[in-house]
Scaffold this active site. Structure first.
Site, PDB file in Angstrom:
ATOM      1  N   LYS A  24     -13.149 -20.651 -47.632  1.00  0.00           N
ATOM      2  CA  LYS A  24     -14.593 -19.918 -47.668  1.00  0.00           C
ATOM      3  C   LYS A  24     -15.108 -20.662 -49.202  1.00  0.00           C
ATOM      4  O   LYS A  24     -16.820 -20.644 -49.379  1.00  0.00           O
ATOM      5  CB  LYS A  24     -14.502 -18.917 -47.756  1.00  0.00           C
ATOM      6  CG  LYS A  24     -14.097 -18.143 -46.388  1.00  0.00           C
ATOM      7  CD  LYS A  24     -14.649 -16.430 -46.218  1.00  0.00           C
ATOM      8  CE  LYS A  24     -14.015 -16.324 -44.846  1.00  0.00           C
ATOM      9  NZ  LYS A  24     -12.840 -16.204 -45.091  1.00  0.00           N
TER      10      LYS A  24
HETATM   11  C1  PLP Z   1     -12.952 -15.939 -43.350  1.00  0.00           C
HETATM   12  C2  PLP Z   1     -10.933 -17.268 -42.912  1.00  0.00           C
HETATM   13  C3  PLP Z   1     -10.895 -16.428 -41.679  1.00  0.00           C
HETATM   14  C4  PLP Z   1     -11.641 -16.709 -40.983  1.00  0.00           C
HETATM   15  O1  PLP Z   1     -12.689 -17.257 -40.562  1.00  0.00           O
HETATM   16  P1  PLP Z   1     -14.410 -16.681 -39.281  1.00  0.00           P
HETATM   17  O2  PLP Z   1     -14.956 -17.794 -40.235  1.00  0.00           O
HETATM   18  O3  PLP Z   1     -14.216 -15.350 -39.905  1.00  0.00           O
HETATM   19  O4  PLP Z   1     -13.971 -16.698 -37.719  1.00  0.00           O
HETATM   20  C5  PLP Z   1      -9.639 -16.976 -41.316  1.00  0.00           C
HETATM   21  N1  PLP Z   1      -8.588 -17.114 -42.450  1.00  0.00           N
HETATM   22  C6  PLP Z   1      -8.595 -17.573 -43.596  1.00  0.00           C
HETATM   23  C7  PLP Z   1      -8.275 -17.368 -44.482  1.00  0.00           C
HETATM   24  C8  PLP Z   1      -9.650 -16.964 -44.128  1.00  0.00           C
HETATM   25  O5  PLP Z   1     -10.372 -16.071 -45.293  1.00  0.00           O
END
Ligand code: PLP
Length: 433
Positions: free
Chosen positions: A107
């Site tokens: 993210k």
């Molecule tokens: C947010 C997150 C996900 C999921 O991603 P999405 O875009 O919400 O599907 C998977 N793994 C980790 C470690 C995350 O932080």
């Protein structure tokens, strides 16, 4: 470029409007009117380009009309101050390590890009403060808080479910201070998400303060996630492994995988995608039955995927015009219980010497079970295993080294404001801000 709403009842928005508003007026998600196909020449030379060069070409296709080239280039290059290497795990399975950024989760890419793009737009709005509301099941909060820390004209409110994020995750957004406020909600992630959605819809609150979202709802966070799919392809191509490429994405709100699907529309030669779920298998069930039945999320050890009503489902639905057969032709699914995740982390560590985090474990396992003859798979390793230290240590029965970046957060003092899950209370709090 203009952006339309997945609900089809809001006016088309400019990029500036879409980024500042987050959600369309009719509660739909913004979609770019055009998804440009990248020229064949780009894919011919992609293996020789740097991550930043690849990303800039992709960014230009989306944002080039609306952001001056030099500014956009600066934003892309500043965002990607770290690498996203593809690492071999088995003969046919590779890990795209997306955890080399400041908060050790994928993210960081979207959050850092969005902070910079929003900052650019806010500078054009004299004397305005923008308030970013972000609901988090763990990693979004830390990535957004760190991506926006110290950005002028922007205040961030992180809403997180009390007692449901790991200690390390919590430190990453409760110890920052400055323009970051952490709200500890007495509820689950879906309650946090509902509070944010309600806030955007409340006319009085929106007259009082300018609100926007930094969840994967926001196009400025969502679209840049396409960058690393192209870069993963480039690295696989360099190794001669890209002919029948399957990309597997551990999924919660489905922003990450949807960005990959956009990449494919742009011409990225991915054969097919797999969406790996934990016990929150709403999308998996949609693929099997054609029916989308959101329900309350259940808590798992892959907590960033504990989502009962994935917001980006609306984008997938829109992209394939609601055609279940078309969706199923592009994406297959998998879903794993906590027991299976534990087994997979242990197994992969023992067999391959590669330590997975609980989210990446779902992706790795789905490739182990789902690859066909001749295919090569890349799963997105979405977070560093040390972010889930106690879970992972319990599984492998060995200490997991905490990267220095992470332990630095643990030194700070936790500051959060307790909040009920009732919108009335949340609104009253914001009305005093
Ligand atoms: C947010 C997150 C996900 C999921 O991603 P999405 O875009 O919400 O599907 C998977 N793994 C980790 C470690 C995350 O932080």
């Amino acid at each position: 470029m203009k952006y339309y709403s997945t609900n089809g009842r809001a006016d088309r928005a400019t990029l500036h409007e879409a980024v500042v508003k987050g959600l369309a007026g009719d509660k739909g998600l913004f979609m770019p009117e055009v998804i440009h196909h990248l020229p064949a020449g780009f894919f011919d030379e992609i293996q020789d380009l740097s991550f930043q060069e690849v990303a800039y070409r992709v960014a230009d296709a989306f944002f080039g009309e609306d952001v001056p080239a030099e500014t956009l280039k600066q934003i892309v290059y500043d965002t990607l101050s770290f690498d996203c290497p593809v690492v071999k795990v088995t003969e046919s399975i590779y890990s795209l390590e997306l955890f080399h950024g400041p908060t050790l989760a994928f993210k960081d890419v979207g959050a850092r890009f969005m902070a910079r793009l929003l900052g650019y737009f806010i500078k054009q709005e004299e004397g305005n403060r923008v308030n970013v509301l972000v609901a988090t099941s763990g990693d979004t909060g830390s990535a957004v808080a760190n991506g926006f820390l110290g950005v002028e004209g922007i205040h961030v409110y992180v809403l997180y479910p009390k007692g449901k994020v790991s200690a390390i995750q919590e430190c990453q957004f409760t110890t920052l201070g400055k323009n970051i406020t952490a709200l500890e909600v007495d509820g689950v992630f879906d309650d946090c998400q509902a509070l944010v959605k309600n806030a955007f819809m409340d006319a009085e609150l929106n007259r009082h303060m300018k609100l926007t979202s930094a969840n994967s709802i926001n196009v400025a966070r969502f679209l840049p996630q396409a960058f690393y799919y192209f870069y993963a392809y480039a690295q696989m191509k360099k190794m001669g492994k890209a002919d029948q490429l399957v990309v597997c994405v551990p999924s919660g709100n489905f922003g990450n995988i949807t960005a990959g699907l956009f990449g494919k529309v742009m011409g990225l030669p991915v054969k097919r995608f797999i969406a790996a779920n934990n016990a929150n298998d709403i999308f998996y069930n949609y693929l099997r039955t054609g029916e989308y039945n959101p329900r309350a999320s259940v808590q798992t050890i892959a907590n960033a995927m504990d989502v009962g009503d994935p917001s980006n489902f609306a984008r997938i639905y829109d992209l394939y015009k609601g055609d279940h057969a078309a969706v199923s032709a592009e994406i297959s699914g998998a879903a794993y219980t906590d027991e299976q995740i534990v087994e997979t982390v242990k197994d992969c560590y023992e067999k391959n010497g590669y330590l997975l985090d609980p989210h990446g474990a779902c992706g790795y396992r789905a490739l182990c079970e789902g690859l066909h003859e001749g295919e090569c798979g890349v799963f997105l390793e979405t977070a560093h295993p040390a972010k889930f230290q106690s879970t992972v240590e319990d599984i492998i029965q060995r200490p997991v080294e905490i990267p220095a970046k992470l332990s630095a957060f643990m030194q700070g003092e936790k500051k959060s404001i307790p909040m009920s899950k009732d919108f009335v209370d949340f609104k009253a709090y914001l009305m005093k801000e």
